[in-house]
Write an enzyme that holds these catalytic residues in place. Structure first.
Site, short mmCIF file in Angstrom:
data_model
loop_
_atom_site.label_atom_id
_atom_site.label_comp_id
_atom_site.label_asym_id
_atom_site.label_seq_id
_atom_site.Cartn_x
_atom_site.Cartn_y
_atom_site.Cartn_z
N GLY A 14 -4.90 -10.94 -36.69
CA GLY A 14 -6.20 -10.28 -36.68
C GLY A 14 -6.39 -9.38 -37.88
O GLY A 14 -7.12 -8.38 -37.83
N ALA A 15 -5.76 -9.75 -39.00
CA ALA A 15 -5.74 -8.86 -40.17
C ALA A 15 -7.06 -8.77 -40.90
O ALA A 15 -7.21 -7.93 -41.80
CB ALA A 15 -4.64 -9.31 -41.13
N SER A 16 -8.03 -9.61 -40.56
CA SER A 16 -9.35 -9.50 -41.19
C SER A 16 -10.25 -8.55 -40.42
O SER A 16 -11.34 -8.22 -40.89
CB SER A 16 -10.01 -10.88 -41.28
OG SER A 16 -10.19 -11.44 -40.00
N SER A 144 -5.95 -2.16 -25.02
CA SER A 144 -7.20 -1.42 -24.87
C SER A 144 -7.09 -0.52 -23.66
O SER A 144 -6.42 -0.85 -22.67
CB SER A 144 -8.37 -2.39 -24.68
OG SER A 144 -9.55 -1.69 -24.30
N TYR A 157 -12.18 -9.49 -20.60
CA TYR A 157 -11.52 -8.66 -21.62
C TYR A 157 -10.51 -7.72 -20.98
O TYR A 157 -9.35 -7.62 -21.41
CB TYR A 157 -12.58 -7.87 -22.39
CG TYR A 157 -12.03 -6.97 -23.47
CD1 TYR A 157 -11.64 -7.49 -24.70
CD2 TYR A 157 -11.91 -5.61 -23.26
CE1 TYR A 157 -11.13 -6.67 -25.69
CE2 TYR A 157 -11.40 -4.77 -24.25
CZ TYR A 157 -11.01 -5.31 -25.46
OH TYR A 157 -10.51 -4.48 -26.45
N LYS A 161 -6.35 -7.72 -21.49
CA LYS A 161 -5.64 -6.57 -22.02
C LYS A 161 -4.67 -5.98 -20.99
O LYS A 161 -3.60 -5.46 -21.36
CB LYS A 161 -6.63 -5.51 -22.50
CG LYS A 161 -7.47 -5.95 -23.70
CD LYS A 161 -6.62 -6.23 -24.93
CE LYS A 161 -7.47 -6.48 -26.18
NZ LYS A 161 -6.65 -6.71 -27.38
N ILE A 190 -13.19 3.17 -30.35
CA ILE A 190 -12.91 3.16 -31.78
C ILE A 190 -14.15 2.66 -32.50
O ILE A 190 -14.79 1.70 -32.07
CB ILE A 190 -11.71 2.25 -32.11
CG1 ILE A 190 -10.50 2.62 -31.24
CG2 ILE A 190 -11.36 2.34 -33.58
CD1 ILE A 190 -9.99 4.04 -31.41
#
Length: 251
Positions: A14-16, A144, A157, A161, A190
């Site tokens: 998920g580095a983008s 999360s 979701y 998580k 966030i």
């Protein structure tokens, strides 16, 4: 650079994304070579890799569809060819879904669970053998707060998580004697595009419930991840660290 990860090779999925790219920067600043793993937004990952190269860090961008279990082994082999055997794995790949349970269709459920939970499991399986051979490794999962307490309207979701928290705690017990720690961070609110669905009134209401008086930043999360990936965190394992500014998620 002298930040405790010199000579280590780190993988960030998920580095983008906002959090994944912040994690990649944080690990590189501490001396790690970083494999930036992405799927559809390679241009963003390439830009981050250029930033890392500018500060003298080794970096490589590798594309992978981590909803497919077999991609994890291919990814591991590719990273070993380009950078070497990884000792740090940060599972930051994820997707949100704002949908009531009765409106969630099977394809949506599978996509959320396969990426948020399945990808972390398959990547851990792929990279663990090298960590155990070397007697040192760090796996950090990006969860999360909603996986801890649940969020109405985000059932898939939240479930994915929550599963990630369970994976973290169980896997930590399996590999602790091999010198590998497994931890997770549970971010609160966030300020990222993933939370862009909130309107101004919802943002104001959320802000009122955060004792720190502000939304978190990707760097706040990245700092926690970098600590858990460090030598200093060697006696911490099976822990889910809340990064929430004191946010009370319960109504």
């Amino acid at each position: 650079m002298n930040g405790g990860l010199e000579g280590r090779i780190a993988v960030v999925t998920g580095a983008s994304g906002a959090i994944g790219s912040a994690v990649a920067r944080a690990l590189a600043r501490r001396g790690a070579a970083v494999a930036l793993v992405c799927h559809a937004r390679a241009g963003r990952a390439e830009a981050v890799a250029a930033e890392l190269a500018a500060i003298g860090a080794r970096a490589a961008v590798i594309r992978a569809d981590l909803t497919r279990p077999e991609e994890a082994e291919r990814l591991r082999a590719d990273i070993e060819t380009r950078l070497g055997e990884a000792q740090v794995l940060v599972n930051a790949a994820g997707v949100a879904l704002y949908r009531l349970a009765l409106e969630t269709d099977p394809a949506e459920w599978r996509r959320v669970v396969e990426l948020n939970l399945g990808a972390a499991f398959w990547c851990a399986r792929a990279f663990l053998p090298a960590m155990l051979r070397k007697g040192w490794g760090r796996i950090v999962n990006v969860g999360s707060i909603w996986g801890e307490v649940g969020a109405a309207g985000e059932v898939a979701y939240s479930a994915s998580k929550a599963g990630l928290s369970g994976l973290t705690k169980a896997l930590a017990k399996e590999v602790a004697r091999g010198g590998v720690t497994v931890n997770a961070v549970a971010p609160g609110v966030i300020d990222t595009p993933m939370n862009g669905a909130f309107d101004e009134e919802e943002r104001r209401e959320l802000l009122e419930r955060i004792p720190a008086g502000r939304f978190g930043t990707p760097d706040d999360v990245a700092s926690a991840v970098a600590f858990l990936a460090s030598e200093e965190a060697g006696y911490i394992t099976g822990h889910v660290l809340w990064v929430t500014g004191g946010f009370d998620p319960l109504p």
